[in-house]
Design a protein around this motif. Structure first.
Motif, mmCIF file in Angstrom:
data_model
loop_
_atom_site.group_PDB
_atom_site.id
_atom_site.type_symbol
_atom_site.label_atom_id
_atom_site.label_comp_id
_atom_site.label_asym_id
_atom_site.label_seq_id
_atom_site.Cartn_x
_atom_site.Cartn_y
_atom_site.Cartn_z
ATOM 1 N N SER A 1 -1.895 5.992 -34.662
ATOM 2 C CA SER A 1 -3.235 6.485 -34.984
ATOM 3 C C SER A 1 -4.040 6.675 -33.712
ATOM 4 O O SER A 1 -3.746 6.074 -32.670
ATOM 5 C CB SER A 1 -3.958 5.507 -35.915
ATOM 6 O OG SER A 1 -4.172 4.266 -35.260
ATOM 7 N N LEU A 2 -5.049 7.514 -33.797
ATOM 8 C CA LEU A 2 -5.989 7.734 -32.702
ATOM 9 C C LEU A 2 -7.401 7.649 -33.241
ATOM 10 O O LEU A 2 -7.743 8.308 -34.232
ATOM 11 C CB LEU A 2 -5.776 9.112 -32.065
ATOM 12 C CG LEU A 2 -4.550 9.322 -31.179
ATOM 13 C CD1 LEU A 2 -4.462 10.780 -30.749
ATOM 14 C CD2 LEU A 2 -4.622 8.429 -29.936
ATOM 15 N N ASP A 3 -8.200 6.815 -32.604
ATOM 16 C CA ASP A 3 -9.627 6.775 -32.894
ATOM 17 C C ASP A 3 -10.336 6.530 -31.572
ATOM 18 O O ASP A 3 -9.703 6.498 -30.517
ATOM 19 C CB ASP A 3 -9.964 5.706 -33.953
ATOM 20 C CG ASP A 3 -9.450 4.327 -33.578
ATOM 21 O OD1 ASP A 3 -9.506 3.974 -32.368
ATOM 22 O OD2 ASP A 3 -8.991 3.590 -34.463
ATOM 23 N N PHE A 4 -11.643 6.364 -31.614
ATOM 24 C CA PHE A 4 -12.379 6.250 -30.350
ATOM 25 C C PHE A 4 -12.097 4.943 -29.610
ATOM 26 O O PHE A 4 -12.425 4.807 -28.435
ATOM 27 C CB PHE A 4 -13.881 6.429 -30.595
ATOM 28 C CG PHE A 4 -14.279 7.870 -30.760
ATOM 29 C CD1 PHE A 4 -14.243 8.750 -29.682
ATOM 30 C CD2 PHE A 4 -14.646 8.359 -32.004
ATOM 31 C CE1 PHE A 4 -14.583 10.082 -29.837
ATOM 32 C CE2 PHE A 4 -14.998 9.693 -32.167
ATOM 33 C CZ PHE A 4 -14.958 10.560 -31.085
ATOM 34 N N SER A 5 -11.449 3.986 -30.281
ATOM 35 C CA SER A 5 -11.120 2.733 -29.599
ATOM 36 C C SER A 5 -9.908 2.886 -28.683
ATOM 37 O O SER A 5 -9.749 2.117 -27.725
ATOM 38 C CB SER A 5 -10.849 1.623 -30.624
ATOM 39 O OG SER A 5 -9.647 1.874 -31.338
ATOM 40 N N ASN A 6 -9.041 3.863 -28.948
ATOM 41 C CA ASN A 6 -7.845 4.024 -28.116
ATOM 42 C C ASN A 6 -7.650 5.456 -27.620
ATOM 43 O O ASN A 6 -6.633 5.761 -26.987
ATOM 44 C CB ASN A 6 -6.594 3.574 -28.885
ATOM 45 C CG ASN A 6 -6.233 4.517 -30.035
ATOM 46 O OD1 ASN A 6 -7.060 5.312 -30.491
ATOM 47 N ND2 ASN A 6 -5.008 4.406 -30.528
ATOM 48 N N LEU A 7 -8.600 6.326 -27.890
ATOM 49 C CA LEU A 7 -8.432 7.751 -27.588
ATOM 50 C C LEU A 7 -8.249 8.018 -26.104
ATOM 51 O O LEU A 7 -7.270 8.656 -25.685
ATOM 52 C CB LEU A 7 -9.629 8.540 -28.123
ATOM 53 C CG LEU A 7 -9.681 10.024 -27.752
ATOM 54 C CD1 LEU A 7 -8.471 10.757 -28.307
ATOM 55 C CD2 LEU A 7 -10.967 10.652 -28.275
ATOM 56 N N LYS A 8 -9.191 7.561 -25.274
ATOM 57 C CA LYS A 8 -9.138 7.881 -23.852
ATOM 58 C C LYS A 8 -7.899 7.266 -23.190
ATOM 59 O O LYS A 8 -7.211 7.936 -22.404
ATOM 60 C CB LYS A 8 -10.410 7.386 -23.154
ATOM 61 C CG LYS A 8 -11.653 8.177 -23.529
ATOM 62 C CD LYS A 8 -11.594 9.588 -22.996
ATOM 63 C CE LYS A 8 -12.829 10.395 -23.378
ATOM 64 N NZ LYS A 8 -14.073 9.903 -22.750
ATOM 65 N N GLU A 9 -7.606 6.004 -23.508
ATOM 66 C CA GLU A 9 -6.431 5.369 -22.917
ATOM 67 C C GLU A 9 -5.156 6.109 -23.321
ATOM 68 O O GLU A 9 -4.286 6.383 -22.487
ATOM 69 C CB GLU A 9 -6.323 3.908 -23.336
ATOM 70 C CG GLU A 9 -5.098 3.222 -22.744
ATOM 71 C CD GLU A 9 -4.962 1.765 -23.152
ATOM 72 O OE1 GLU A 9 -4.008 1.117 -22.681
ATOM 73 O OE2 GLU A 9 -5.800 1.286 -23.932
ATOM 74 N N SER A 10 -5.044 6.453 -24.603
ATOM 75 C CA SER A 10 -3.848 7.142 -25.082
ATOM 76 C C SER A 10 -3.709 8.513 -24.440
ATOM 77 O O SER A 10 -2.607 8.914 -24.039
ATOM 78 C CB SER A 10 -3.909 7.295 -26.611
ATOM 79 O OG SER A 10 -3.939 6.044 -27.252
ATOM 80 N N TYR A 11 -4.825 9.222 -24.327
ATOM 81 C CA TYR A 11 -4.769 10.575 -23.770
ATOM 82 C C TYR A 11 -4.353 10.550 -22.306
ATOM 83 O O TYR A 11 -3.450 11.301 -21.889
ATOM 84 C CB TYR A 11 -6.108 11.286 -23.928
ATOM 85 C CG TYR A 11 -6.005 12.763 -23.636
ATOM 86 C CD1 TYR A 11 -5.679 13.667 -24.644
ATOM 87 C CD2 TYR A 11 -6.188 13.261 -22.347
ATOM 88 C CE1 TYR A 11 -5.541 15.024 -24.378
ATOM 89 C CE2 TYR A 11 -6.055 14.609 -22.075
ATOM 90 C CZ TYR A 11 -5.735 15.485 -23.092
ATOM 91 O OH TYR A 11 -5.593 16.822 -22.822
#
Length: 241
Positions: A111-121
């Motif tokens: 999943s992607l949400d604002f809690s992990n978005l930047k790190e994942s990207y």
């Protein structure tokens, strides 16, 4: 007293345990790597890619957590062998230096949400730098605001976005990847540090030498499941009700 290597292994184990507990708390009975066969099937159908899972735990140990920024979850290669029906056409394309071999990088997230978005990207940005195309793959539904942010980042960094579905034919590329030249210095570093990646590059070299789609070394890539096998696998992993 634990050695540095043992401490790194322990810390990575704790991080993985934390991720496992977090996923179970959100009601999931599966892990991120359980999605790999589903994605491998999509990658073969959509990109005609032969894919391989890269296990970070097979890397030479350096600073803890560094490997997730070096290696994607899955790498893949497209050979032009299937692009042309006649041998002469393939040979002509190669003789004219239009070799259509392409290497892909895929970073999977449940999943992607604002809690992990930047790190994942930016993890995807970092660990796809060697490849012709790099993608971030997400399984669960995306919030519209999250998707808007991914589109904004895409315009700056060019990482593609794939929405993975339980039915491979329903999965789709939401944002295409920027196409880049291979970074051979980075490839050399990754080959040196990870056994899976070394085998992947070695297999590609062998398959290019054979120059024959019937002789691709399928045993060294992740198995592509047929419909029946995939359906059974998804049921066993609790992904399909």
């Amino acid at each position: 007293m634990l050695s540095f290597c043992e401490k790194s292994l322990l810390l990575e184990s704790l991080i993985q345990t934390s991720k496992t507990n977090y996923e179970k708390q959100k009601g999931r009975g599966f892990h991120e790597r359980d999605l790999h066969p589903l994605f491998v099937r999509f990658a073969k159908d959509y990109f005609d890619v032969y894919a391989k899972t890269i296990k970070h735990e097979k890397s030479k140990k350096t600073q803890s957590g560094q490997d997730k920024w070096n290696y994607p979850d899955i790498v893949g290669v497209h050979f032009p062998f299937n692009d042309y029906s006649e041998r002469e056409t393939l040979e002509l394309s190669q003789n004219l230096n239009r070799r259509d071999f392409k290497i892909y990088s895929f970073e999977l997230k449940v999943s992607l949400d604002f809690s992990n978005l930047k790190e994942s990207y930016f993890q995807a940005v970092s660990n796809s730098s060697f490849a012709n195309e790099g993608y971030l793959v997400v399984f669960e539904e995306l919030d519209s605001e999250v998707f808007d942010e991914l589109r904004r980042l895409h315009s700056s960094f060019g990482i593609g976005l794939i929405k993975l579905e339980l039915e491979p034919t329903e999965s789709s590329v939401l944002l295409p990847s920027l196409v880049r030249n291979l970074d051979f210095k980075t490839i050399d570093m990754l080959v040196n540090k990870n056994a899976d990646f070394r085998e992947f590059i070695d297999t590609i070299n062998g398959d290019i030498q054979t120059n024959d789609k019937r002789r691709i070394a399928l045993q060294y890539y992740d198995r592509v499941l047929d419909d029946e096998s995939l359906d059974r696998y998804l049921s066993e992993k609790g992904l399909r009700g």
